[in-house]
Scaffold this motif. Structure first.
Motif, PDB file in Angstrom:
ATOM      1  N   ASP A  50     -11.764  -3.986   9.480  1.00 48.81           N
ATOM      2  CA  ASP A  50     -11.774  -5.122   8.546  1.00 48.81           C
ATOM      3  C   ASP A  50     -13.201  -5.600   8.308  1.00 48.81           C
ATOM      4  N   SER A  51     -13.982  -5.662   9.375  1.00 51.47           N
ATOM      5  CA  SER A  51     -15.375  -6.078   9.269  1.00 51.47           C
ATOM      6  C   SER A  51     -16.169  -5.090   8.419  1.00 51.47           C
ATOM      7  N   ASP A  52     -15.898  -3.796   8.574  1.00 50.16           N
ATOM      8  CA  ASP A  52     -16.574  -2.784   7.751  1.00 50.16           C
ATOM      9  C   ASP A  52     -16.298  -3.016   6.274  1.00 50.16           C
ATOM     10  N   LEU A  53     -15.057  -3.320   5.935  1.00 50.18           N
ATOM     11  CA  LEU A  53     -14.711  -3.570   4.537  1.00 50.18           C
ATOM     12  C   LEU A  53     -15.438  -4.800   4.010  1.00 50.18           C
ATOM     13  N   GLN A  54     -15.512  -5.831   4.834  1.00 51.80           N
ATOM     14  CA  GLN A  54     -16.207  -7.049   4.423  1.00 51.80           C
ATOM     15  C   GLN A  54     -17.704  -6.785   4.269  1.00 51.80           C
ATOM     16  N   MET A  55     -18.269  -6.001   5.188  1.00 56.32           N
ATOM     17  CA  MET A  55     -19.697  -5.686   5.098  1.00 56.32           C
ATOM     18  C   MET A  55     -20.004  -4.842   3.866  1.00 56.32           C
ATOM     19  N   ARG A  57     -18.585  -5.129   1.012  1.00 57.15           N
ATOM     20  CA  ARG A  57     -18.652  -6.073  -0.110  1.00 57.15           C
ATOM     21  C   ARG A  57     -19.943  -6.893  -0.039  1.00 57.15           C
ATOM     22  N   VAL A  58     -20.364  -7.281   1.155  1.00 57.16           N
ATOM     23  CA  VAL A  58     -21.612  -8.021   1.313  1.00 57.16           C
ATOM     24  C   VAL A  58     -22.780  -7.175   0.812  1.00 57.16           C
ATOM     25  N   ASP A  61     -22.852  -6.998  -2.887  1.00 55.61           N
ATOM     26  CA  ASP A  61     -23.378  -8.245  -3.449  1.00 55.61           C
ATOM     27  C   ASP A  61     -24.898  -8.325  -3.306  1.00 55.61           C
ATOM     28  N   ARG A  88     -16.518   1.077  -7.809  1.00 54.45           N
ATOM     29  CA  ARG A  88     -15.962  -0.183  -7.298  1.00 54.45           C
ATOM     30  C   ARG A  88     -15.938  -1.242  -8.392  1.00 54.45           C
ATOM     31  N   ARG A  92     -12.563  -3.097  -9.750  1.00 57.53           N
ATOM     32  CA  ARG A  92     -12.415  -4.558  -9.776  1.00 57.53           C
ATOM     33  C   ARG A  92     -12.098  -5.056 -11.179  1.00 57.53           C
TER      34      ARG A  92
END
Length: 110
Positions: A50-55, A57-58, A61, A88, A92
């Motif tokens: 989950d953290s990998d997916l969030q990172m 996206r970070v 950005d 990506r 989106r």
């Protein structure tokens, strides 16, 4: 890592050191070792995924911010990175269009 196998050949125990019964050495990133370790702490591995997916996206950005501020050019990125970022973005956009369409359908009573 050193491992012990059961009668089917599957890993059932691991050790950092070669000791009695732990004579077979495998690479730390060996797929079967990684798979076994995931069974030991599934919640921790899921949190890491989950953290990998969030990172991801970070980082996306951050790249967009650097491009927007002309710190880097999009074309400065490796071609593979450009392709992934564009994919990506397209995904989106499609999702956003789908959500907008569904919201419009709800207002029409469909």
């Amino acid at each position: 890592m050193y491992i012990k196998r059961d009668t089917t050949g599957a890993i059932y125990a691991i050790s950092r050191e070669a000791t009695e019964g732990f004579s077979e050495q495998v690479a730390n990133d060996a797929p079967e070792l990684v798979s076994f370790m995931r069974t030991l702490q599934p919640e921790a591995y899921q949190a890491l995924l989950d953290s990998d997916l969030q990172m991801a996206r970070v980082m996306e950005d951050v790249v967009n911010l650097l491009v927007d501020r002309s710190v880097i050019r999009f074309t400065d990125l490796p071609e593979a990175a450009q392709e992934k970022l564009l994919q990506r973005e397209q995904i989106r956009e499609r999702l956003q269009q789908s959500l907008t369409f569904m919201e419009d359908d709800e207002s029409l009573g469909i």
